[in-house]
Design a protein around this motif. Sequence first.
Motif, PDB file in Angstrom:
ATOM      1  N   ALA A  64       0.832  -1.202   0.000  1.00 59.53           N
ATOM      2  CA  ALA A  64       0.000   0.000   0.000  1.00 59.53           C
ATOM      3  C   ALA A  64       0.870   1.257   0.000  1.00 59.53           C
ATOM      4  CB  ALA A  64      -0.911   0.011   1.231  1.00 59.53           C
ATOM      5  N   TYR A  65       2.186   1.080   0.145  1.00 57.87           N
ATOM      6  CA  TYR A  65       3.104   2.212   0.208  1.00 57.87           C
ATOM      7  C   TYR A  65       3.974   2.235  -1.044  1.00 57.87           C
ATOM      8  CZ  TYR A  65       1.673   2.007   5.086  1.00 57.87           C
ATOM      9  OH  TYR A  65       0.932   1.966   6.244  1.00 57.87           O
ATOM     10  N   ASP A  66       4.731   3.313  -1.209  1.00 65.30           N
ATOM     11  CA  ASP A  66       5.556   3.463  -2.408  1.00 65.30           C
ATOM     12  C   ASP A  66       6.751   2.515  -2.419  1.00 65.30           C
ATOM     13  OD1 ASP A  66       3.935   5.411  -3.470  1.00 65.30           O
ATOM     14  OD2 ASP A  66       5.038   7.070  -2.564  1.00 65.30           O
ATOM     15  N   GLN A  67       7.240   2.136  -1.256  1.00 62.63           N
ATOM     16  CA  GLN A  67       8.363   1.203  -1.188  1.00 62.63           C
ATOM     17  C   GLN A  67       7.810  -0.200  -0.952  1.00 62.63           C
ATOM     18  OE1 GLN A  67      11.060   1.585   2.117  1.00 62.63           O
ATOM     19  NE2 GLN A  67      12.777   0.784   0.946  1.00 62.63           N
ATOM     20  N   ARG A  68       8.073  -1.105  -1.885  1.00 60.89           N
ATOM     21  CA  ARG A  68       7.455  -2.430  -1.861  1.00 60.89           C
ATOM     22  C   ARG A  68       8.521  -3.520  -1.809  1.00 60.89           C
ATOM     23  NH1 ARG A  68       4.943   1.018  -5.385  1.00 60.89           N
ATOM     24  NH2 ARG A  68       2.732   1.397  -4.970  1.00 60.89           N
ATOM     25  N   GLY A  69       8.187  -4.614  -1.091  1.00 60.40           N
ATOM     26  CA  GLY A  69       9.104  -5.727  -0.969  1.00 60.40           C
ATOM     27  C   GLY A  69       8.921  -6.735  -2.092  1.00 60.40           C
ATOM     28  N   PHE A  70       9.905  -7.641  -2.205  1.00 59.91           N
ATOM     29  CA  PHE A  70       9.812  -8.669  -3.238  1.00 59.91           C
ATOM     30  C   PHE A  70      10.588  -9.907  -2.813  1.00 59.91           C
ATOM     31  CE2 PHE A  70      13.372  -5.891  -4.164  1.00 59.91           C
ATOM     32  CZ  PHE A  70      14.396  -6.727  -4.568  1.00 59.91           C
ATOM     33  N   ASP A  71      10.173 -11.039  -3.358  1.00 58.47           N
ATOM     34  CA  ASP A  71      10.916 -12.295  -3.231  1.00 58.47           C
ATOM     35  C   ASP A  71      11.842 -12.421  -4.424  1.00 58.47           C
ATOM     36  OD1 ASP A  71       9.667 -13.008  -0.915  1.00 58.47           O
ATOM     37  OD2 ASP A  71       8.368 -14.524  -1.792  1.00 58.47           O
ATOM     38  N   TYR A  72      13.009 -12.996  -4.186  1.00 64.10           N
ATOM     39  CA  TYR A  72      13.929 -13.253  -5.293  1.00 64.10           C
ATOM     40  C   TYR A  72      14.240 -14.738  -5.334  1.00 64.10           C
ATOM     41  CZ  TYR A  72      17.631 -12.778  -8.693  1.00 64.10           C
ATOM     42  OH  TYR A  72      18.384 -12.890  -9.831  1.00 64.10           O
ATOM     43  N   LEU A 127      15.448 -15.577  -1.460  1.00 66.38           N
ATOM     44  CA  LEU A 127      15.619 -14.546  -0.447  1.00 66.38           C
ATOM     45  C   LEU A 127      14.406 -13.632  -0.457  1.00 66.38           C
ATOM     46  CD1 LEU A 127      19.320 -13.510  -1.149  1.00 66.38           C
ATOM     47  CD2 LEU A 127      18.521 -14.681   0.915  1.00 66.38           C
ATOM     48  N   ILE A 128      14.096 -13.073   0.706  1.00 65.98           N
ATOM     49  CA  ILE A 128      13.081 -12.034   0.797  1.00 65.98           C
ATOM     50  C   ILE A 128      13.802 -10.691   0.926  1.00 65.98           C
ATOM     51  CG2 ILE A 128      11.145 -11.114   2.117  1.00 65.98           C
ATOM     52  CD1 ILE A 128      10.746 -13.949   3.251  1.00 65.98           C
ATOM     53  N   ILE A 129      13.492  -9.788   0.031  1.00 61.71           N
ATOM     54  CA  ILE A 129      13.977  -8.409   0.152  1.00 61.71           C
ATOM     55  C   ILE A 129      12.778  -7.618   0.666  1.00 61.71           C
ATOM     56  CG2 ILE A 129      15.169  -6.517  -0.969  1.00 61.71           C
ATOM     57  CD1 ILE A 129      16.704  -9.158  -1.062  1.00 61.71           C
ATOM     58  N   LYS A 130      12.750  -7.425   1.957  1.00 58.76           N
ATOM     59  CA  LYS A 130      11.517  -7.009   2.648  1.00 58.76           C
ATOM     60  C   LYS A 130      11.489  -5.504   2.872  1.00 58.76           C
ATOM     61  CE  LYS A 130       9.025  -7.961   7.007  1.00 58.76           C
ATOM     62  NZ  LYS A 130       7.705  -8.053   6.388  1.00 58.76           N
ATOM     63  N   ALA A 131      10.389  -4.893   2.468  1.00 57.06           N
ATOM     64  CA  ALA A 131      10.157  -3.484   2.769  1.00 57.06           C
ATOM     65  C   ALA A 131       9.540  -3.388   4.157  1.00 57.06           C
ATOM     66  CB  ALA A 131       9.223  -2.867   1.733  1.00 57.06           C
ATOM     67  N   CYS A 132      10.175  -2.640   5.025  1.00 56.56           N
ATOM     68  CA  CYS A 132       9.749  -2.620   6.439  1.00 56.56           C
ATOM     69  C   CYS A 132       8.639  -1.601   6.637  1.00 56.56           C
ATOM     70  CB  CYS A 132      10.939  -2.275   7.321  1.00 56.56           C
ATOM     71  SG  CYS A 132      12.461  -3.065   6.842  1.00 56.56           S
TER      72      CYS A 132
END
Length: 267
Positions: A119-127, A155-160
């Motif tokens: 819901a925010y501009d910075q988003r997480g992703f799985d690689y 790996l999870i590149i997680k947006a906090c």
Amino acid sequence: ITAPGGGDIRYTLDGTTPTATSTLYAGPINIAATTAVRAACFSAAPGVPSSFIETNTYFIGVTHTVAVFSMVGDDMETLLNGNGGIEPVSSLEYFGPNGGVLRAEAVGTSDEHGQDSWAYDQRGFDYVVRDQFGYNDAVHYPIFRTKDRDSYQRLIIKACAGDNYEFGPGQPAHIRDPYVQALSQVGELKVDERSYEACVVYVNGQYWGVYDVREKVDDNDFTEYYYGQDEYDIQMIKTWGGTWSEYGGAQAQTDWASLLNYINTNN
């Protein structure tokens, strides 16, 4: 840039895949700002495929005190700008802090990770490293200081975005979730945690913000490494809004439903 096998070298500076119509390499490229350079070789002979793509990110006037992940690919920006229905092929370069020494690189796919963070501009992703692409089978480096594992396909590149503490008007915190999981590890509580390190992400040469890199626990590589049980030995059930079988097939869901029914109907 050299091509020992001959042919035309074509390159891009915007993260896109080099094609036979990309800029022809004719001499050294001047790079004045942080840039992701991608190059491939193309033969004039008919039927000869192009070479593998070489991807290298050059950081100009930039240092970070945490690890850096550089993600480069045609649709990485499209994904992270909120289009979660795609899984773009992307190159990953993993650099150490304070000097940007390259630790590992791979080619794989990225996909949406997270619920509220999107819901925010910075988003997480799985690689996910895809060895079938022919570049690498994993990110080979001991990424997490609390673990001796040195190979990661996922790996999870997680947006906090926040941890939903109190699920209401409370004060969500970026650090609480990784902190308690790391505390569990150093306290030797012997449970499965998402191991944590702070990192910075670049996408196609652009600074994308501070993230967490996390170990993915709902993954057969995780259970195989720590327990000697891969996807053919166990059933993995997941739940978020609904319940489904991550692996184990329809039998896993049948067995889970039977267990749940037993729990709910017995003292």
